[in-house]
Design a protein around this motif. Structure first.
Motif, PDB file in Angstrom:
ATOM      1  N   PRO A  87       0.848  -1.169  -0.152  1.00  0.00           N
ATOM      2  CA  PRO A  87      -0.076   0.072  -0.190  1.00  0.00           C
ATOM      3  C   PRO A  87       0.751   1.112  -0.064  1.00  0.00           C
ATOM      4  CG  PRO A  87      -0.771  -1.538   1.532  1.00  0.00           C
ATOM      5  CD  PRO A  87       0.425  -2.327   0.958  1.00  0.00           C
ATOM      6  N   LEU A  88       2.049   1.202   0.918  1.00  0.00           N
ATOM      7  CA  LEU A  88       2.759   2.343   0.881  1.00  0.00           C
ATOM      8  C   LEU A  88       3.470   2.680  -0.501  1.00  0.00           C
ATOM      9  CD1 LEU A  88       5.149   1.812   3.880  1.00  0.00           C
ATOM     10  CD2 LEU A  88       3.457   3.717   3.659  1.00  0.00           C
ATOM     11  N   VAL A  89       3.904   1.534  -1.203  1.00  0.00           N
ATOM     12  CA  VAL A  89       4.402   2.064  -2.478  1.00  0.00           C
ATOM     13  C   VAL A  89       3.330   2.306  -3.539  1.00  0.00           C
ATOM     14  CG1 VAL A  89       5.525   0.706  -4.654  1.00  0.00           C
ATOM     15  CG2 VAL A  89       6.206   0.218  -2.105  1.00  0.00           C
ATOM     16  N   SER A  90       2.210   1.895  -3.504  1.00  0.00           N
ATOM     17  CA  SER A  90       1.168   2.201  -4.297  1.00  0.00           C
ATOM     18  C   SER A  90       0.686   3.460  -4.541  1.00  0.00           C
ATOM     19  CB  SER A  90      -0.235   1.287  -4.334  1.00  0.00           C
ATOM     20  OG  SER A  90      -0.674   1.545  -2.817  1.00  0.00           O
ATOM     21  N   VAL A  91       1.011   4.269  -2.951  1.00  0.00           N
ATOM     22  CA  VAL A  91       0.557   5.715  -3.224  1.00  0.00           C
ATOM     23  C   VAL A  91       1.933   6.305  -3.372  1.00  0.00           C
ATOM     24  CG1 VAL A  91      -0.071   7.512  -1.559  1.00  0.00           C
ATOM     25  CG2 VAL A  91      -1.312   5.015  -1.532  1.00  0.00           C
ATOM     26  N   ALA A  92       2.997   6.138  -3.141  1.00  0.00           N
ATOM     27  CA  ALA A  92       4.252   6.842  -3.160  1.00  0.00           C
ATOM     28  C   ALA A  92       4.720   7.170  -4.761  1.00  0.00           C
ATOM     29  CB  ALA A  92       5.472   5.899  -2.586  1.00  0.00           C
ATOM     30  N   VAL A  93       4.077   6.062  -5.555  1.00  0.00           N
ATOM     31  CA  VAL A  93       4.036   6.060  -7.203  1.00  0.00           C
ATOM     32  C   VAL A  93       3.482   7.306  -7.496  1.00  0.00           C
ATOM     33  CG1 VAL A  93       3.410   5.222  -9.356  1.00  0.00           C
ATOM     34  CG2 VAL A  93       4.955   3.716  -7.427  1.00  0.00           C
ATOM     35  N   VAL A  94       2.085   7.651  -6.988  1.00  0.00           N
ATOM     36  CA  VAL A  94       1.525   8.627  -7.347  1.00  0.00           C
ATOM     37  C   VAL A  94       1.983   9.667  -7.008  1.00  0.00           C
ATOM     38  CG1 VAL A  94      -1.003   9.563  -7.267  1.00  0.00           C
ATOM     39  CG2 VAL A  94      -0.704   7.002  -7.437  1.00  0.00           C
ATOM     40  N   ALA A  95       2.683   9.911  -5.582  1.00  0.00           N
ATOM     41  CA  ALA A  95       3.206  11.045  -5.249  1.00  0.00           C
ATOM     42  C   ALA A  95       4.283  11.627  -6.247  1.00  0.00           C
ATOM     43  CB  ALA A  95       3.628  10.867  -3.896  1.00  0.00           C
ATOM     44  N   ARG A  96       4.947  10.534  -6.404  1.00  0.00           N
ATOM     45  CA  ARG A  96       6.241  10.697  -7.390  1.00  0.00           C
ATOM     46  C   ARG A  96       5.917  11.225  -8.687  1.00  0.00           C
ATOM     47  NH1 ARG A  96      11.344   7.076  -5.689  1.00  0.00           N
ATOM     48  NH2 ARG A  96      11.891   7.888  -7.788  1.00  0.00           N
ATOM     49  N   THR A  97       4.822  10.689  -9.055  1.00  0.00           N
ATOM     50  CA  THR A  97       4.462  11.052 -10.437  1.00  0.00           C
ATOM     51  C   THR A  97       4.031  12.238 -10.661  1.00  0.00           C
ATOM     52  OG1 THR A  97       3.677   8.684 -11.240  1.00  0.00           O
ATOM     53  CG2 THR A  97       3.127  10.072 -12.528  1.00  0.00           C
ATOM     54  N   ILE A  98       3.084  12.833  -9.742  1.00  0.00           N
ATOM     55  CA  ILE A  98       2.288  14.005  -9.988  1.00  0.00           C
ATOM     56  C   ILE A  98       3.540  15.128  -9.522  1.00  0.00           C
ATOM     57  CG2 ILE A  98       0.038  13.459  -9.334  1.00  0.00           C
ATOM     58  CD1 ILE A  98      -0.021  14.186  -6.572  1.00  0.00           C
ATOM     59  N   ALA A  99       4.325  14.987  -8.515  1.00  0.00           N
ATOM     60  CA  ALA A  99       5.435  15.773  -8.255  1.00  0.00           C
ATOM     61  C   ALA A  99       6.296  15.967  -9.511  1.00  0.00           C
ATOM     62  CB  ALA A  99       6.333  15.293  -7.207  1.00  0.00           C
ATOM     63  N   GLN A 100       6.523  15.045 -10.190  1.00  0.00           N
ATOM     64  CA  GLN A 100       7.531  15.297 -11.655  1.00  0.00           C
ATOM     65  C   GLN A 100       6.317  16.222 -12.709  1.00  0.00           C
ATOM     66  OE1 GLN A 100      10.713  12.414 -12.566  1.00  0.00           O
ATOM     67  NE2 GLN A 100       8.900  10.938 -11.542  1.00  0.00           N
ATOM     68  N   LEU A 101       5.365  15.537 -12.801  1.00  0.00           N
ATOM     69  CA  LEU A 101       4.421  16.261 -13.933  1.00  0.00           C
ATOM     70  C   LEU A 101       4.097  17.562 -13.647  1.00  0.00           C
ATOM     71  CD1 LEU A 101       1.489  13.418 -14.418  1.00  0.00           C
ATOM     72  CD2 LEU A 101       2.950  14.130 -16.077  1.00  0.00           C
ATOM     73  N   TRP A 102       4.048  18.011 -12.255  1.00  0.00           N
ATOM     74  CA  TRP A 102       3.632  19.279 -11.864  1.00  0.00           C
ATOM     75  C   TRP A 102       4.882  20.170 -11.421  1.00  0.00           C
ATOM     76  CZ3 TRP A 102      -0.913  17.695  -8.059  1.00  0.00           C
ATOM     77  CH2 TRP A 102      -1.884  17.014  -8.974  1.00  0.00           C
ATOM     78  N   ASP A 103       6.192  19.539 -11.376  1.00  0.00           N
ATOM     79  CA  ASP A 103       7.146  20.118 -11.161  1.00  0.00           C
ATOM     80  C   ASP A 103       7.199  20.666  -9.859  1.00  0.00           C
ATOM     81  OD1 ASP A 103       9.790  20.909 -11.673  1.00  0.00           O
ATOM     82  OD2 ASP A 103       9.404  22.741 -12.388  1.00  0.00           O
ATOM     83  N   LYS A 104       6.755  19.905  -8.750  1.00  0.00           N
ATOM     84  CA  LYS A 104       6.815  20.283  -7.313  1.00  0.00           C
ATOM     85  C   LYS A 104       7.912  19.615  -6.512  1.00  0.00           C
ATOM     86  CE  LYS A 104       3.146  22.781  -8.326  1.00  0.00           C
ATOM     87  NZ  LYS A 104       3.329  24.157  -8.334  1.00  0.00           N
ATOM     88  N   PRO A 105       8.427  20.118  -5.689  1.00  0.00           N
ATOM     89  CA  PRO A 105       9.103  19.336  -4.604  1.00  0.00           C
ATOM     90  C   PRO A 105       8.453  18.479  -3.650  1.00  0.00           C
ATOM     91  CG  PRO A 105       9.026  21.694  -3.977  1.00  0.00           C
ATOM     92  CD  PRO A 105       8.460  21.537  -5.008  1.00  0.00           C
ATOM     93  N   ILE A 106       8.980  16.921  -3.556  1.00  0.00           N
ATOM     94  CA  ILE A 106       8.372  16.044  -2.913  1.00  0.00           C
ATOM     95  C   ILE A 106       9.075  15.781  -1.515  1.00  0.00           C
ATOM     96  CG2 ILE A 106       9.875  14.336  -4.031  1.00  0.00           C
ATOM     97  CD1 ILE A 106       7.192  12.451  -4.108  1.00  0.00           C
ATOM     98  N   ILE A 107       8.058  15.783  -0.540  1.00  0.00           N
ATOM     99  CA  ILE A 107       8.433  15.698   1.034  1.00  0.00           C
ATOM    100  C   ILE A 107       7.963  14.354   1.573  1.00  0.00           C
ATOM    101  CG2 ILE A 107       8.308  16.638   3.114  1.00  0.00           C
ATOM    102  CD1 ILE A 107       9.466  18.867   1.250  1.00  0.00           C
ATOM    103  N   PRO A 108       8.942  13.438   1.756  1.00  0.00           N
ATOM    104  CA  PRO A 108       8.592  12.214   2.579  1.00  0.00           C
ATOM    105  C   PRO A 108       8.358  12.406   4.134  1.00  0.00           C
ATOM    106  CG  PRO A 108      10.834  12.331   2.244  1.00  0.00           C
ATOM    107  CD  PRO A 108      10.549  13.808   1.846  1.00  0.00           C
ATOM    108  N   VAL A 109       7.180  11.817   4.400  1.00  0.00           N
ATOM    109  CA  VAL A 109       6.869  12.106   5.773  1.00  0.00           C
ATOM    110  C   VAL A 109       6.802  11.031   6.614  1.00  0.00           C
ATOM    111  CG1 VAL A 109       4.602  12.844   7.023  1.00  0.00           C
ATOM    112  CG2 VAL A 109       5.521  14.397   5.339  1.00  0.00           C
TER     113      VAL A 109
END
Length: 342
Positions: A87-109
């Protein structure tokens, strides 16, 4: 100082949640829960499949409700751990994808720290001793010297896991959650059945108690010695007494005048009631939240991400943050340097 607008994604267990926070205000916080049939728990693979099916719907809902566009966001925060791997990985993949698509910094919590920071935000507690109780975690925590220090914890299973597994034995519904249904049944319990009470210094253990009450469910209910409701009542009274005991010791040690309960089991009103008795005897204040914020949600990840971003990660390079955007099932609360508290 204008606090950033942050999107947070959470999916470490059976809930997928995405929230938007701006300047300590929750703009949106939708989530969807994976509910399994009575008698069953949730397995990593099926849970990850649930998250993949729902994540984009929840993401759209979060943005629409918050009335923000991707360009309005300052960063994307996601749960790095602890939690279930798939489950963690399934959501992290989405976070990484939108961070790159939208050109945003990504913060691991860190999931546990997100619970604490959400609790502090909502209740306005300043420096509480924290009892963090959920399906996967049970810890007594206090802040000292730039870390959230763990004063005591479970040495085997978490309190929520103990409740969930007992609910499976009794074939109690998982909708909306097994713990909530145990709490409802416990209100009808009349008779207290003595159960093993295991506190070892500041740590506690639930697995022996669980084995004991599982056997009792199989023998005592059938023989008419007690009802399922009596066992739910006895289970709650016993495990919550153990939790209140170690929390009180931590408060005495820290000379603390505030106690904050966070995590999914934290919405249990009987636990809050028992903690309140202890707190008032010590002249301390109890802080707790309701199911919107104590059960896993995206806004808590956004809130922790917002604090981390504002207190130093803003200056980090996007590439460096992206390099660090992985997940881990084991991620201790005291591993994180707390840069945002004095």
């Amino acid at each position: 100082v204008k606090m950033p607008t942050v999107l947070g994604l959470e999916g470490s267990a059976n809930k997928i949640g995405i929230g938007v926070i701006r300047d300590g205000e929750v703009l949106s916080n939708p989530r969807h829960t994976y509910v399994t049939p009575p008698g069953e728990g949730f397995l990593p693979r099926e849970t990850a499949k649930h998250h993949k099916e729902w994540v984009l719907k929840v993401l759209r809902e979060a943005l629409v409700e918050a009335d923000v566009l991707p360009k309005d966001l300052d960063c994307i925060a996601y749960t790095k751990g602890p939690g279930m791997g798939a489950p963690l990985v399934s959501v992290a993949v989405v976070a990484r994808t939108i961070a790159q698509l939208w050109d945003k910094p990504i913060i691991p919590v860190n999931h546990c720290i997100a619970h604490i920071e959400m609790g502090r935000l909502i209740t306005k507690a300043t420096n509480p001793t924290v009892l963090y109780v959920s399906g996967g975690n049970t810890q007594v925590i206090a802040y000292a010297d730039r870390r959230y220090r763990i004063f005591g914890e479970t040495i085997d299973i978490a309190v929520g896991n103990c409740l969930d597994r007992f609910a499976r034995v009794l074939q109690i519904s998982n909708d909306p959650s097994p713990g909530y249904n145990i709490e409802k049944m416990a209100k009808k319990g009349k008779k207290y059945i003595p159960l093993p009470y295991t506190v070892k210094g500041m740590d506690i253990s639930f697995s022996g108690l669980l084995s004991f009450i599982e056997m009792a469910a199989n023998t005592k209910i059938a023989s008419g010695e007690c009802t399922a409701e009596d066992l739910c009542f006895s289970l709650q009274e016993t495990v919550f007494a153990m939790l209140v005991e170690i929390t009180e010791r931590a408060m005495a040690h820290c000379n603390s005048s505030e106690v904050l309960i966070v995590g999914g089991v934290g919405c249990n009103l009987r636990l809050q009631e028992m903690m309140l008795v202890m707190a008032s005897e010590r002249g301390a204040k109890l802080y707790a939240t309701d199911e919107r914020f104590c059960i896993d949600n995206g806004a808590m990840i956004a809130q922790a991400g917002s604090l981390m971003f504002s207190s130093g990660l803003k200056s980090a390079r996007k590439e460096e943050l992206f390099e660090d955007s992985w997940c881990t099932q084991r991620f201790r609360t005291d591993e994180v340097e707390v840069t945002w508290r004095n």
